[in-house]
Write a protein that holds these residues in place. Structure first.
Motif, PDB file in Angstrom:
ATOM      1  N   UNK A 393       1.018  -1.255   0.007  1.00 54.32           N
ATOM      2  CA  UNK A 393       0.185   0.290   0.519  1.00 54.32           C
ATOM      3  C   UNK A 393       1.292   1.120  -0.328  1.00 54.32           C
ATOM      4  N   UNK A 394       0.198   2.653  -0.305  1.00 57.60           N
ATOM      5  CA  UNK A 394       1.057   3.719  -0.139  1.00 57.60           C
ATOM      6  C   UNK A 394       0.442   4.463   0.883  1.00 57.60           C
ATOM      7  N   UNK A 395       0.383   4.327   2.269  1.00 53.83           N
ATOM      8  CA  UNK A 395      -0.593   4.849   3.201  1.00 53.83           C
ATOM      9  C   UNK A 395       0.438   6.304   3.914  1.00 53.83           C
ATOM     10  N   UNK A 396      -0.823   7.390   3.786  1.00 52.61           N
ATOM     11  CA  UNK A 396      -0.166   8.377   4.501  1.00 52.61           C
ATOM     12  C   UNK A 396      -1.191   8.347   5.896  1.00 52.61           C
ATOM     13  N   UNK A 397      -1.312   9.087   6.603  1.00 56.76           N
ATOM     14  CA  UNK A 397      -2.307   9.554   7.928  1.00 56.76           C
ATOM     15  C   UNK A 397      -2.738  11.131   8.180  1.00 56.76           C
ATOM     16  N   UNK A 398      -3.556  11.261   8.377  1.00 53.63           N
ATOM     17  CA  UNK A 398      -4.382  12.438   8.056  1.00 53.63           C
ATOM     18  C   UNK A 398      -5.124  12.680  10.123  1.00 53.63           C
ATOM     19  N   UNK A 399      -4.483  13.477  10.216  1.00 55.50           N
ATOM     20  CA  UNK A 399      -5.327  14.182  11.392  1.00 55.50           C
ATOM     21  C   UNK A 399      -5.835  15.387  11.039  1.00 55.50           C
ATOM     22  N   UNK A 400      -6.963  14.964  12.266  1.00 52.69           N
ATOM     23  CA  UNK A 400      -8.156  16.034  12.345  1.00 52.69           C
ATOM     24  C   UNK A 400      -8.621  16.488  13.261  1.00 52.69           C
ATOM     25  N   UNK A 401      -8.344  17.821  14.065  1.00 52.89           N
ATOM     26  CA  UNK A 401      -8.965  18.555  15.319  1.00 52.89           C
ATOM     27  C   UNK A 401     -10.239  19.077  15.133  1.00 52.89           C
ATOM     28  N   UNK A 402     -11.038  18.803  15.729  1.00 53.63           N
ATOM     29  CA  UNK A 402     -12.371  19.819  15.409  1.00 53.63           C
ATOM     30  C   UNK A 402     -12.370  19.924  13.449  1.00 53.63           C
ATOM     31  N   UNK A 403     -11.905  21.452  12.828  1.00 51.43           N
ATOM     32  CA  UNK A 403     -12.156  22.090  11.289  1.00 51.43           C
ATOM     33  C   UNK A 403     -10.194  22.061  10.842  1.00 51.43           C
ATOM     34  N   UNK A 434      -9.436  14.145  18.113  1.00 47.04           N
ATOM     35  CA  UNK A 434      -8.507  13.797  18.191  1.00 47.04           C
ATOM     36  C   UNK A 434      -8.620  12.708  16.703  1.00 47.04           C
ATOM     37  N   UNK A 435      -8.521  12.611  15.529  1.00 50.44           N
ATOM     38  CA  UNK A 435      -9.106  11.701  14.055  1.00 50.44           C
ATOM     39  C   UNK A 435      -8.079  11.788  14.338  1.00 50.44           C
ATOM     40  N   UNK A 436      -7.667   9.877  13.621  1.00 51.60           N
ATOM     41  CA  UNK A 436      -6.186   9.340  12.734  1.00 51.60           C
ATOM     42  C   UNK A 436      -6.891   8.495  11.989  1.00 51.60           C
ATOM     43  N   UNK A 437      -6.899   9.797  10.348  1.00 55.62           N
ATOM     44  CA  UNK A 437      -7.756   8.583   9.590  1.00 55.62           C
ATOM     45  C   UNK A 437      -6.138   7.904   8.837  1.00 55.62           C
ATOM     46  N   UNK A 438      -6.505   6.892   8.264  1.00 60.43           N
ATOM     47  CA  UNK A 438      -5.489   6.454   7.608  1.00 60.43           C
ATOM     48  C   UNK A 438      -5.423   5.562   6.718  1.00 60.43           C
ATOM     49  N   UNK A 439      -4.430   6.315   5.184  1.00 57.70           N
ATOM     50  CA  UNK A 439      -5.430   6.525   3.800  1.00 57.70           C
ATOM     51  C   UNK A 439      -3.867   5.702   2.853  1.00 57.70           C
ATOM     52  N   UNK A 448      -7.695   5.085  -0.564  1.00 56.73           N
ATOM     53  CA  UNK A 448      -8.515   4.224  -0.760  1.00 56.73           C
ATOM     54  C   UNK A 448      -8.578   4.323   1.436  1.00 56.73           C
ATOM     55  N   UNK A 449      -9.514   3.718   1.804  1.00 52.93           N
ATOM     56  CA  UNK A 449      -9.585   3.907   3.099  1.00 52.93           C
ATOM     57  C   UNK A 449      -8.708   2.345   3.846  1.00 52.93           C
ATOM     58  N   UNK A 450      -8.047   3.159   4.630  1.00 53.36           N
ATOM     59  CA  UNK A 450      -7.360   1.337   6.041  1.00 53.36           C
ATOM     60  C   UNK A 450      -8.191   1.695   6.762  1.00 53.36           C
ATOM     61  N   UNK A 451      -7.802   2.756   7.591  1.00 56.96           N
ATOM     62  CA  UNK A 451      -8.550   2.603   9.299  1.00 56.96           C
ATOM     63  C   UNK A 451      -9.073   3.984   9.909  1.00 56.96           C
ATOM     64  N   UNK A 452      -8.753   4.652  10.753  1.00 56.83           N
ATOM     65  CA  UNK A 452      -9.452   4.617  11.928  1.00 56.83           C
ATOM     66  C   UNK A 452      -9.021   4.865  12.985  1.00 56.83           C
ATOM     67  N   UNK A 453      -8.604   5.890  14.522  1.00 59.63           N
ATOM     68  CA  UNK A 453      -9.015   6.103  15.787  1.00 59.63           C
ATOM     69  C   UNK A 453      -9.733   7.336  15.951  1.00 59.63           C
ATOM     70  N   UNK A 468      -2.974   1.498  18.785  1.00 58.08           N
ATOM     71  CA  UNK A 468      -4.308   0.937  19.066  1.00 58.08           C
ATOM     72  C   UNK A 468      -4.843   0.922  17.617  1.00 58.08           C
ATOM     73  N   UNK A 469      -5.095  -0.284  17.844  1.00 59.85           N
ATOM     74  CA  UNK A 469      -6.772  -0.838  16.983  1.00 59.85           C
ATOM     75  C   UNK A 469      -7.113  -0.225  15.774  1.00 59.85           C
ATOM     76  N   UNK A 470      -6.560   0.225  14.486  1.00 64.52           N
ATOM     77  CA  UNK A 470      -7.456   0.451  13.558  1.00 64.52           C
ATOM     78  C   UNK A 470      -9.092   0.293  13.273  1.00 64.52           C
ATOM     79  N   UNK A 471      -9.929   0.471  13.199  1.00 61.75           N
ATOM     80  CA  UNK A 471     -11.387   1.248  12.695  1.00 61.75           C
ATOM     81  C   UNK A 471     -11.502   0.850  11.990  1.00 61.75           C
ATOM     82  N   UNK A 472     -13.033   0.850  11.022  1.00 59.34           N
ATOM     83  CA  UNK A 472     -13.317   0.522   9.752  1.00 59.34           C
ATOM     84  C   UNK A 472     -13.858   2.414  10.152  1.00 59.34           C
ATOM     85  N   UNK A 473     -14.934   2.616   8.722  1.00 61.55           N
ATOM     86  CA  UNK A 473     -15.000   4.181   9.159  1.00 61.55           C
ATOM     87  C   UNK A 473     -15.852   4.796  10.164  1.00 61.55           C
TER      88      UNK A 473
END
Length: 727
Positions: A393-403, A434-439, A448-453, A468-473
């Motif tokens: 895969x070609x993973x990257x991680x997106x961090x979101x806190x509010x907007x 804080x949301x972390x999404x691995x794409x 493509x969605x890979x996981x989220x915590x 942390x274990x990654x979860x689905x969307x």
């Protein structure tokens, strides 16, 4: 140069004039080599008695071989002639594809056998903004697979409205060794859309490369915050124009207001140093499922505003549509950074001391809006799902806190990436998550969605490495893989407490809600669980009135007498405080768990998923019927109360007046404490005085005699006239 057709909806209107050069054909040399002559056959059959028959068979065999060889040679000659004619022709069959965000939105016709074709085609395409790049790709039409001949791009960001640009786009193919791939000439013109045409939504995606330039990660960081307060609309049309709302846009940030006229909404946009775009404001009206109508769109130049100075705007809309009133306040921002793990801000003693001092309790009166500081170390992820055919895969991680959103760089061809990046955010609300999404980066397509915590800020243990274990969307079930983090949160308790009682920040991108029988069944289960607890409490109180347990009823009766006799208003919050403290004591000693109800909810969802088709249909019918009954009861109560005041049944309305007059007199002459004591003593002793008495609620019994609007239509004997006339 003017376009032959004027576009109608924020369009890109290309007119294709010339074509790319075709690929040069390489010469093909074919050499037909002559093989050795086979030896002559042994002439023993000349003396055989079957010589005539053998001779005939031999001649036929040689004739067949000769014919086959002649056919092969003829086919080879035809193939060589075809290749020769094709090579000397030097033509192509070109056509052009236009793509936006990886999706094709227009394909031109094919011009056959021409290296300099002229298409003369015009078309339009709707856009929400100018922050797009149109990709132009040229292909050569073949019978099997079309051959790629080069591509180019059109940037719409710097184009002026209502101005036609003639562009010469050089084609490029990274896989080709040729320097000159030809050019495409197009005319491009941008215009505002026509309000009578329905707008088509456009999805926008963001990507990062595996080895970004040095300033690419810094371009994510905002240096200011633009506070916008939407006040109201003035002199707007009142009736027959549908729902009115306002849409704001600053770069890639969008906000849509509620469907009101006096909004009183407040939100923030992040301002980036390298993005000096104006603030776009549009007022729209929407009626049902029909297309929306624009009542006016304008832009605000933010470069002229001064930090911490509020600016009031009263902007006139289209003729006859009124005015829009809103406030804009730019503010500076701090605490946003991206760095390597070796240079984390809180790892530096001076920086940590400065942050701790900023959010110390003694400085609570300073910068009340700045609640805290968050640092996230995104170390690595392990055992991610595979998306490529090679198992990577070609993973990257997106961090979101509010907007607020930041992201790592992409690591290619791995399922165990190690980012080792540190991100810092200013905290506006300590109750945020804080949301972390691995794409998985997917080229010019959506990732493509890979996981989220998700991690609540209040549950962060500073400096502790967690896996942390990654979860689905939907965050309800586990996905594949883990992510390793280290979080630190420093915040001011006083500011966090004050901010908790202020309006919560609204998410810019809201999910489109869709009907789901699973969600409906879950919500019904949640309501049923709460109602069961309430009914259990009421049943417990009723059992005290019924003297089912003499000891319990006697204790309850004594507590009621003492409490009512000594009741003061401060006892209500005191009682709630003692109740919460008692539950906390139960949690500390291990006699209760704050998550015990979640297990039963999951079990109920699992049980519903295991049902068959007919059971699911019956469950949906049950749920819909329950919702229907609840809505009917609520509507009946509201309509019955209304009909009391409307004198729908004069007798009941007159009776209500008498009861209210008597209640007023009693409350005026008799203290409330004594009235409650009399009511309670009556309830507790009713069962003792009459063991066979039926318990009832006088107010509900009275309301059931009042007709609802449906009953008024069905039963016609209710007369709307004064009571004295009927008497």
């Amino acid at each position: 140069m003017q376009s032959p057709h004027a576009p109608c909806l924020s369009p890109v209107c290309p007119t294709i004039n010339t074509v790319p050069k075709a690929h040069q054909w390489h010469t093909l040399s074919l050499h037909i080599l002559k093989g050795p002559t086979p030896p002559a056959p042994t002439p023993w059959f000349l003396f055989s008695p079957f010589f005539p028959l053998i001779s005939i068979v031999t001649v036929l065999s040689h004739a067949r071989a000769f014919l086959l060889a002649s056919c092969h040679i003829l086919l080879l000659i035809m193939l060589l002639v075809f290749i020769f004619l094709y090579l000397i022709s030097g033509t192509s069959d070109p056509y052009v594809k236009f793509k936006l965000e990886g999706k094709q939105f227009y394909k031109s016709k094919v011009v056959y056998k021409n290296l300099n074709p002229t298409w003369n085609e015009s078309f339009t395409h709707p856009l929400r903004d100018r922050e797009h790049i149109v990709e132009v790709r040229v292909y050569d039409k073949n019978r099997t697979a079309d051959e790629f001949m080069g591509s180019s791009t059109i940037s719409l960001k710097n184009l002026e409205l209502y101005k036609t640009y003639e562009m010469e786009l050089p084609l490029d193919d990274p896989k080709s060794k040729e320097d000159d791939m030809g050019v495409i000439i197009v005319d491009v013109c941008l215009m505002f859309r026509d309000a009578t045409i329905k707008r088509s939504p456009v999805r926008v995606f963001f990507y990062m490369r595996s080895e970004p330039p040095k300033n690419q990660l810094k371009n994510q960081m905002w240096t200011g915050v633009l506070g916008i307060t939407l006040v109201e609309g003035q002199d707007l049309p009142q009736y027959g124009h549908g729902d009115i709302y306002v849409r704001f846009r600053l770069g890639d940030q969008k906000y849509k207001s509620k469907l009101l006229v006096t909004w009183r909404e407040r939100f923030d946009f992040n301002q980036f140093e390298d993005n000096q775009e104006p603030l776009q404001v549009e007022v729209c009206s929407k009626r049902g499922r029909k297309g929306e109508e624009s009542w006016g769109m304008f832009e605000i130049d933010l470069s002229r505003l001064t930090f911490n100075e509020r600016q009031l705007y009263t902007h006139a809309l289209d003729p006859g549509k009124g005015r829009l009133v809103f406030l804009v306040t730019p503010r500076p921002c701090w605490g946003v950074s991206i760095s390597d793990i070796e240079t984390a801000p809180l790892e530096k003693p001076d920086e940590r001391s400065r942050v701790m001092e900023k959010f110390h309790l003694k400085n609570s009166h300073k910068c009340v809006g700045e609640v805290g500081f968050l640092q996230v170390k995104v170390i690595k992820a392990n055992d991610l799902p595979t998306t490529d055919l090679n198992g990577k895969s070609n993973p990257l991680c997106v961090l979101e806190l509010g907007n607020c959103k930041l992201q790592t760089h992409t690591i290619y061809k791995t399922v165990n990436p190690e980012w080792n990046k540190v991100f810092t955010f200013p905290v506006k609300d300590i109750n945020d998550v804080i949301e972390l999404t691995v794409l998985d980066e997917n080229g010019d397509k959506a990732p493509n969605f890979l996981g989220k915590v998700t991690v609540p800020l209040l549950s962060v243990q500073n400096g502790q490495q967690i896996c942390l274990l990654l979860k689905k969307e939907d965050l309800e079930s586990a996905s594949k893989g883990t992510i390793t983090l280290v979080l630190d949160v420093i915040y001011n308790t006083v500011r966090a407490g004050i901010g908790t009682f202020q309006p919560k920040e609204t998410k810019f991108i809201e999910e489109n809600l869709k009907f789901s029988k699973k969600i409906l069944a879950r919500n019904i289960y949640r309501v049923r669980k709460i109602s069961t607890a309430v009914l259990y409490t009421l049943q417990y109180i009723k059992s005290c009135f019924q003297w089912e347990s003499t000891q319990r009823s006697l204790i309850a009766f004594l507590i009621f007498l003492v409490t009512v006799w000594n009741w003061e208003l401060f006892m209500l919050p005191l009682f709630l405080f003692l109740l919460i403290s008692w539950n906390y004591f139960q949690l500390t000693v291990g006699k209760a768990s704050s998550n015990q109800d979640l297990v039963s909810a999951e079990d109920s969802e699992l049980s519903t998923e295991k049902r068959g088709l007919m059971d699911k249909i019956y469950m949906v019918q049950e749920v819909v019927l329950a919702v229907q009954n609840i809505l009917e009861e609520v509507a009946n109560i509201g309509e019955r109360i209304k009909n009391i005041f409307n004198w729908s049944v004069p007798f009941l309305s007159c009776l209500t007046c008498i009861v209210l007059f008597v209640s007023t007199a009693l409350l005026y002459f008799i203290p409330l404490r004594y009235i409650v004591l009399i009511w309670g003593i009556n309830k507790f002793t009713k069962k003792l005085r009459n063991p066979y008495a039926i318990d009832n609620n006088e107010i509900l019994d009275f309301l059931k005699r009042v007709p609802s609007d449906v009953q008024k239509v069905r039963v016609q004997f209710y007369i709307h006239k004064p009571l004295l006339t009927s008497l």
